[in-house]
Design an enzyme around this catalytic site. Structure first.
Site, mmCIF file in Angstrom:
data_model
loop_
_atom_site.group_PDB
_atom_site.id
_atom_site.type_symbol
_atom_site.label_atom_id
_atom_site.label_comp_id
_atom_site.label_asym_id
_atom_site.label_seq_id
_atom_site.Cartn_x
_atom_site.Cartn_y
_atom_site.Cartn_z
ATOM 1 N N GLU A 323 0.696 -1.203 -0.033
ATOM 2 C CA GLU A 323 -0.077 0.141 -0.051
ATOM 3 C C GLU A 323 0.853 1.224 -0.001
ATOM 4 O O GLU A 323 0.706 2.161 0.868
ATOM 5 C CB GLU A 323 -0.971 -0.007 1.232
ATOM 6 C CG GLU A 323 -1.959 -1.211 1.158
ATOM 7 C CD GLU A 323 -2.938 -1.149 2.312
ATOM 8 O OE1 GLU A 323 -3.934 -1.526 2.274
ATOM 9 O OE2 GLU A 323 -2.325 -0.823 3.610
ATOM 10 N N TRP A 389 -1.300 -11.439 0.311
ATOM 11 C CA TRP A 389 -2.367 -11.068 1.369
ATOM 12 C C TRP A 389 -3.774 -10.788 0.632
ATOM 13 O O TRP A 389 -4.851 -10.695 1.069
ATOM 14 C CB TRP A 389 -2.151 -10.122 2.425
ATOM 15 C CG TRP A 389 -1.876 -8.662 1.652
ATOM 16 C CD1 TRP A 389 -0.797 -8.177 1.011
ATOM 17 C CD2 TRP A 389 -2.696 -7.354 1.822
ATOM 18 N NE1 TRP A 389 -1.056 -6.774 0.606
ATOM 19 C CE2 TRP A 389 -2.193 -6.497 1.171
ATOM 20 C CE3 TRP A 389 -3.925 -7.397 2.253
ATOM 21 C CZ2 TRP A 389 -2.908 -5.290 0.884
ATOM 22 C CZ3 TRP A 389 -4.707 -6.147 2.093
ATOM 23 C CH2 TRP A 389 -4.083 -5.112 1.399
ATOM 24 N N TYR A 414 -7.491 -13.132 7.810
ATOM 25 C CA TYR A 414 -7.524 -11.928 8.484
ATOM 26 C C TYR A 414 -8.374 -12.129 9.728
ATOM 27 O O TYR A 414 -9.854 -12.054 9.561
ATOM 28 C CB TYR A 414 -7.813 -10.870 7.508
ATOM 29 C CG TYR A 414 -6.740 -10.321 6.889
ATOM 30 C CD1 TYR A 414 -5.663 -10.770 6.177
ATOM 31 C CD2 TYR A 414 -6.481 -8.829 6.532
ATOM 32 C CE1 TYR A 414 -4.445 -10.482 5.697
ATOM 33 C CE2 TYR A 414 -5.669 -8.221 6.059
ATOM 34 C CZ TYR A 414 -4.536 -8.929 5.412
ATOM 35 O OH TYR A 414 -3.360 -8.417 4.897
ATOM 36 N N ASP A 416 -8.981 -9.663 11.927
ATOM 37 C CA ASP A 416 -9.611 -8.639 12.064
ATOM 38 C C ASP A 416 -11.020 -8.539 11.549
ATOM 39 O O ASP A 416 -11.770 -7.650 11.950
ATOM 40 C CB ASP A 416 -8.735 -7.481 11.895
ATOM 41 C CG ASP A 416 -8.584 -7.312 10.431
ATOM 42 O OD1 ASP A 416 -8.453 -8.337 9.793
ATOM 43 O OD2 ASP A 416 -8.244 -6.291 9.907
ATOM 44 N N THR A 465 -4.961 -4.269 14.290
ATOM 45 C CA THR A 465 -5.791 -3.817 15.548
ATOM 46 C C THR A 465 -6.353 -2.420 15.459
ATOM 47 O O THR A 465 -6.309 -1.975 16.559
ATOM 48 C CB THR A 465 -4.559 -3.954 16.623
ATOM 49 O OG1 THR A 465 -3.385 -3.070 16.451
ATOM 50 C CG2 THR A 465 -4.026 -5.361 16.836
ATOM 51 N N GLU A 466 -6.797 -2.000 14.180
ATOM 52 C CA GLU A 466 -7.404 -0.703 14.366
ATOM 53 C C GLU A 466 -8.359 -0.518 15.191
ATOM 54 O O GLU A 466 -8.777 0.319 16.233
ATOM 55 C CB GLU A 466 -7.967 -0.291 12.988
ATOM 56 C CG GLU A 466 -6.760 0.111 11.942
ATOM 57 C CD GLU A 466 -6.413 -1.201 11.307
ATOM 58 O OE1 GLU A 466 -5.797 -0.800 10.177
ATOM 59 O OE2 GLU A 466 -6.429 -2.445 11.703
#
Length: 753
Positions: A323, A389, A414, A416, A465-466
């Protein structure tokens, strides 16, 4: 070659054990049940030639219930020394092979390495925990080894920080279920978490932020509370590395570059393409300011990596690479000159130049780099490994070109993502990855032949971990999905026999309870699945428990013990809300699940997509767009389909001519996650499914004014086929997170009235 013998004082039994499956996770490759039982004694007598650190670990795990005594010889016990010989042709997995023999007279472990012995102890501990109430373990012989060399879990400590004690607990969880790699995500836009002595401002400035985003991303709200400074000293890093080594777990550190660099640039703004000023990010997402590929930046990164390499003995160093927006590089005179000077094609070529330069340095230190699959952009560095990913494509490309890959696709790995009904789960980043989906994953892509498959190192799950504020929530998000990952990595997962695995998971909850782990109980909840039916759709309910315990209502009221008993899929022929729950002995045992349906003339009809959604956001496939469920704009769960860089072109076959005058669908805007409203939309109709006529268009301005909730009056129509084209926003423009990358388009129900 090593000889390990574990001998305990025992009594004899002649009973023959007939159970066919044991409550072990991950399940061993081969179990041979034998005649007789081993009686669990009050005091274990350990032979004198056992590996000390691993045996001390065994004692610590079981000290609360058992006593231990070391002897070179035990009274009347026949000692046996044996081993599995190592050979030069063995791979890492085979070197971790162990044989665990339990007879009425002794418990005996054979292995090649201390790691194999340690893995055998994990199996033994699970057996002792399973059978200690009965006081006897069935005799058996277990021959076991992992399928994959890389069995990993990731933890992001940049968005939210976790203490040394908590990180050690995390490592313990990995060890208990035979995972062997801990990917420690130490730096990102929101925080720099590792002490670098040469650059003290990294932690003085980069380890804190003025506030944090809270709630759903679309709300754009913040807590107003300073966060940090939080970081690990080098002494703490050494302590954690040593702790992991004692549990045969490799820590792979991640230092993000060239993107996700705001925390570092806040401390040393001269490393950017612009002058700043910068500050650690308070939002989640992706930001345009990245490392500038100039000599002083490479000097800085090399110095940082020097200290990281001294702290972590791992073969691989993770350098991120994901990104990385190219906005600043496009506007930077130095970057453009570098592109010309090195005959690079474009900014993607510059990313490859950056990664290759870092790789060359890391290789000079005797280590290798691994990065997210964006490091493939512009050409992969010669010795780099890829962590795939965004899907499986990166891993496939790497393996086909002779590069190692670790498979960690967001759609399966994932953690999360939501693992149950988003309405009953804590706020999560998005997506829907329940336990059974994790368990169904095969890390070897079907596109690879046998030779190419050798380059798949293994599998890893990631925990960003947002929205994970404390360690209790970490536990909640990884358990029980870590069990499924464990078995996938070990190579014994059997998706066709998922219910049997589910039973072992529920049994293992008892041990998590003893450890005080806050695991998710979504497995107990009633889950719903929309399926086609003769008259539209039906709602199929299921639970891991007794199906007869499911109660449901159709009037929107919470079910009680005397509510309707679920027996068959519930027909949904009109708009309604179905609520369901699991009851046992007239007592509510689960959360109450709720699903609202909005029925239209498209519901349950045949639908075809010209382009398929991203694997990460494809739950239910094309049918999701006609299942009668409208997506929640605050939760990117299982009700949305996501397309990156692709238009949605959906053709609906009504089966016969029908009349309608209104068409509706929703799109999303969540720019921090690169999700943009549709650019335009067109509606077509046809009587034969081949020749389509345009009847309505809607432009971007109209979509924006409607906030993505599109309702179109198309006049009176009477046709058999409907085609809806929803145009992706395309390349994200400058000034937005992810600029110069392909935008995401999220779409939910397509309905007509």
């Amino acid at each position: 070659m090593q000889r390990f013998l574990l001998v305990f004082y025992v009594l004899f039994s002649s009973l023959f054990f007939t159970q066919t499956r044991l409550n072990l996770i991950p399940y061993p490759q081969k179990i041979e049940l034998q005649k007789g039982e081993f009686i669990i004694p009050e005091t274990f007598i350990l032979s004198g030639n056992l590996p000390q650190k691993e045996t001390d670990y065994l004692k610590k795990r079981l000290s609360s219930v058992l006593k231990f005594e070391n002897r070179v010889k035990g009274g009347g016990i026949q000692l046996e020394n044996s081993s599995i010989p190592a050979t030069a042709l063995m791979n890492d997995q085979q070197r971790d092979k162990y044989i665990l023999e339990i007879s009425p007279k002794y418990i005996h472990i054979k292995s090649v390495t201390n790691c194999g012995y340690f893995l055998a102890l994990q199996t033994l501990i699970q057996l002792l925990e399973q059978y200690k109430d009965s006081g006897k373990i069935p005799s058996m012989k277990i021959e076991d080894e992992p399928k994959f060399a890389w069995r990993g879990m990731h933890l992001d400590v940049s968005r939210h920080f976790f203490t040394v004690k908590e990180v050690k607990q995390y490592i313990d969880y990995l060890a208990m279920y035979k995972l062997n790699t801990f990917h420690w995500h130490l730096t990102d836009d929101q925080g720099w978490r590792i002490e670098i002595k040469k650059y003290p401002k990294l932690t003085q400035i980069g380890s804190k932020r003025k506030e944090s985003m809270i709630g759903a991303y679309v709300d754009n709200t913040f807590d107003g509370k300073p966060y940090g400074p939080y970081f690990y000293t080098q002494d703490q890093i050494k302590e954690v590395v040593k702790y992991a080594q004692e549990r045969h777990i490799t820590i792979v550190p991640e230092i993000e570059m060239p993107g996700h660099a705001l925390a570092a640039l806040s401390a040393y703004p001269e490393l950017a393409c612009t002058k700043g000023p910068f500050e650690p990010a308070t939002k989640w997402g992706v930001f345009d300011d990245v490392f500038c590929p100039k000599e002083e930046t490479f000097t800085f990164l090399e110095n940082v990596l020097d200290e990281v390499i001294r702290l972590f003995p791992s073969q691989y160093i993770h350098i991120g690479g994901d990104e990385c927006p190219k906005t600043r590089w496009k506007e930077c005179a130095h970057c453009q000159e570098l592109i010309k000077k090195n005959n690079l094609k474009d900014e993607h070529g510059l990313q490859s130049y950056f990664i290759k330069k870092i790789e060359k340095y890391v290789n000079s230190k005797g280590r290798k780099i691994i990065g997210w699959d964006e490091i493939l952009e512009g050409g992969l560095a010669p010795n780099a490994a890829v962590m795939s990913w965004t899907g499986i494509k990166g891993g496939v490309e790497a393996a086909k070109t002779g590069h190692f890959a670790v498979m960690t696709p967001g759609s399966y790995c994932y953690f999360d993502h939501y693992q149950g009904d988003p309405a009953t789960e804590p706020n999560a980043f998005g997506g829907f990855t329940p336990l059974d989906k994790v368990y169904s994953y095969n890390p070897i892509p079907a596109e690879l032949n046998a030779e190419q498959s050798k380059y798949i190192l293994g599998v890893q799950a990631n925990l960003w971990t947002e929205y994970i504020l404390d360690f209790k929530q970490v536990q909640y998000m990884i358990f029980p999905r870590l069990f499924a990952l464990s078995e996938v990595g070990w190579g014994t997962a059997d998706p066709e026999n998922y219910k049997e695995f589910e039973g072992r998971v529920i049994h293992e909850f008892k041990n998590l309870d003893k450890l005080g782990v806050n695991y998710a109980k979504s497995i107990y909840n009633v889950s719903g699945k929309v399926i086609p039916s003769e008259n539209g759709v039906a709602y199929e309910l299921s639970t891991s428990q007794d199906q007869n315990g499911i109660r449901y209502t159709l009037n929107g009221k919470d079910p009680e013990a005397n509510a309707s008993i679920y027996k068959n899929p519930v027909p949904v022929s009109k708009s309604m809300t179905i609520k369901s729950a699991y009851f046992e002995n007239a007592q509510l045992k689960s959360a109450i699940s709720s699903q609202s349906f909005t029925i239209s003339k498209t519901t349950g009809k045949k639908i075809m997509l010209e382009e398929q959604p991203s694997e990460n956001y494809s739950f239910g496939g094309a049918f999701t767009l006609v299942d009668g469920i409208t997506g929640n704009q605050r939760q990117l769960g299982k009700t949305w389909l996501g397309f990156q860089g692709k238009d949605v072109v959906a053709t609906i076959d009504f089966g016969q001519k029908i009349q309608f005058s209104e068409i509706y669908f929703n799109t999303l805007d969540n720019k921090g996650s690169w999700i943009h409203f549709a650019k335009s939309a067109q509606i077509f109709i046809s009587d034969n499914g081949t020749d389509f006529k345009l009847i309505k268009e809607i432009a971007k301005d109209e979509i924006l004014s409607a906030k993505g909730k599109i309702r179109l009056n198309v006049g009176d129509q009477n046709v058999k086929y409907l085609k809806v084209r929803i145009e992706n926003a395309g390349i994200i423009p400058a000034g937005n997170p992810g600029a110069d990358s392909k935008a995401w388009l999220f779409v939910d129900e397509i309905g007509v009235n």
